[in-house]
Design a protein around this motif. Structure first.
Motif, PDB file in Angstrom:
ATOM      1  N   ALA A  80       5.146  -2.418  -2.950  1.00 37.50           N
ATOM      2  CA  ALA A  80       3.882  -2.508  -2.218  1.00 37.50           C
ATOM      3  C   ALA A  80       4.134  -2.557  -0.715  1.00 37.50           C
ATOM      4  O   ALA A  80       3.392  -1.938   0.074  1.00 37.50           O
ATOM      5  CB  ALA A  80       3.104  -3.743  -2.676  1.00 37.50           C
ATOM      6  N   ARG A 126       3.563   3.781  -5.391  1.00 36.58           N
ATOM      7  CA  ARG A 126       2.323   3.205  -5.906  1.00 36.58           C
ATOM      8  C   ARG A 126       2.274   3.259  -7.429  1.00 36.58           C
ATOM      9  O   ARG A 126       1.839   2.303  -8.070  1.00 36.58           O
ATOM     10  CB  ARG A 126       1.117   3.933  -5.318  1.00 36.58           C
ATOM     11  N   SER A 168       5.115   1.097   0.356  1.00 40.09           N
ATOM     12  CA  SER A 168       3.969   2.003   0.352  1.00 40.09           C
ATOM     13  C   SER A 168       3.017   1.698   1.501  1.00 40.09           C
ATOM     14  O   SER A 168       2.537   2.610   2.182  1.00 40.09           O
ATOM     15  CB  SER A 168       3.241   1.910  -0.989  1.00 40.09           C
TER      16      SER A 168
END
Length: 406
Positions: free
Chosen positions: A92, A66, A95
């Motif tokens: 992204a 992140r 995560s």
């Protein structure tokens, strides 16, 4: 009340160039690789029911991913555009994939705890035991006998048949005379230890809890399988290879080493301020937001229309915090209590919103009993109240002056 912020555009704050960004990205890349090694050494991704070390490693993977992704977004003019635009979506994806399993587990825990609280199975310290308070007594039996929720009232009726009416003679006097020493006196309700799990819930609450358990456990299992597949895929290995290169070489633009980072960090703060200004904070200041019920019975299973701006503010607040970490070393910088409390309030808002959506989705299950559907409706309303409480807490926190702790 006037708001005090760390102004990244203040020339007195000192110039922070792209070298600081490169150092931050290298440090986060090292954290990513360290967490990945720990993750493989402690089970290779089996963090469902795994060791505490594997859970911590998965959390550290998400945290570093992140931060790298957020920094690439905020300071993208100082980075190679092709590399950063190709890297951000992959981080992204990673995560988000790793976060799903934990999200489903915490959502189930939150909903089951709420069911116990709404059913009165969690004892309140200042109130007598739910059974001894007068189960079956229409008058309520004092402070503890008021049926604050239908589930609690149903629980009282369920125990009334065995307990009898408090203060009334026993149903079988002969049996009362032959009670062994140490048993309950005639006319008093027997107090038995609370059963484990859902045994002390009403029928509707227990069935709704079982339904939520099945659905969210299945979703968690699928999320775990997806995470295992992702960690073994060529896509993840490509991301890990890029992060390994990032740990030694950051693709900065030629002018990044002399460019000040404060204007870009200031732009991130302005986006956050504008997004907060667009929130209905005055509405959030009321104890109950009636506008939140406008689409309460909509057949659309999508998230609540009022939640999206708040989720966006949560993401912008996270980007603002990451930008401040690039400008200042977190180890040498006081903690901004205001930003910390605001982030926690928005996290509670997100959790309650998603829990309410899960309860609503479970209530759409075909052929469920009316008592189950009713319990899920009460649970949904309770979580929407939690959403309103989180918004009110954010409003109160955001309007305070900045407070830092050393």
């Amino acid at each position: 009340m006037a708001q005090q912020h760390l102004d990244p555009t203040d020339p007195m704050a000192g110039a922070v160039t792209g070298e600081a960004l490169a150092g931050y990205l290298r440090a986060q890349a090292m954290e990513f690789l360290r967490a990945l090694r720990q993750h493989r050494e402690t089970g290779g991704g089996a963090h469902t029911g795994g060791t505490e070390e594997s859970v911590d490693a998965a959390r550290a993977l998400r945290r570093s991913a992140r931060r790298i992704s957020g920094s690439l977004h905020t300071f993208r003019p100082l980075l190679d555009p092709d590399w950063s635009e190709g890297m951000r979506p992959e981080l992204a994806w990673l995560s988000g994939t790793l976060a799903l399993e934990h999200a489903y587990a915490s959502r189930l825990t939150r909903l089951l705890n709420a069911l116990h609280r709404l059913s009165g199975s969690v004892p309140v310290p200042s109130q007598p035991h739910p059974v001894a308070a007068g189960a079956g007594d229409p008058a309520g039996g004092g402070a503890g006998g008021s049926s604050r929720t239908p589930a609690l009232a149903a629980g009282g009726r369920a125990t009334a048949g065995s307990a009898g009416t408090p203060g009334a003679p026993p149903r079988e006097p002969g049996r009362a005379r032959t009670r062994p020493a140490g048993a309950e006196a005639p006319g008093t309700a027997p107090v038995s230890p609370a059963p484990a799990d859902r045994g002390n819930l009403t029928v509707g609450a227990a069935k709704s809890g079982a339904l939520l358990d099945r659905q969210l456990t299945l979703a968690r299992t699928r999320a775990h399988s997806t995470a295992l597949q992702a960690l073994g895929s060529s896509r993840f290995h490509a991301v890990a290879d890029k992060v390994a290169v990032l740990a030694s070489e950051v693709p900065l633009t030629p002018t990044a080493v002399t460019t000040d980072l404060h204007p870009l960090a200031g732009a991130a703060q302005e986006r956050l301020t504008d997004a907060v200004a667009a929130l209905p904070l005055r509405t959030a200041g009321h104890p109950y937001n009636a506008e939140a019920l406008v689409h309460g019975l909509s057949p659309d299973p999508s998230p609540h229309p009022q939640d999206a701006p708040w989720h966006q503010v949560r993401l912008l607040l996270r980007l603002h915090r990451y930008a401040l970490e690039v400008l200042c070393d977190p180890a040498d910088t006081p903690v901004d209590v205001r930003l910390l409390d605001a982030g926690q309030a928005l996290d509670r808002h997100r959790d309650a919103s998603e829990a309410a959506a899960a309860a609503a989705q479970a209530a759409r299950t075909p052929r469920i009993a009316p008592a189950t559907a009713y319990a899920l409706g009460v649970l949904h309303a309770d979580q929407r109240h939690e959403v309103e409480a989180a918004r009110f807490a954010f409003q109160q926190t955001w309007q305070k002056e900045t407070v830092v702790t050393p």
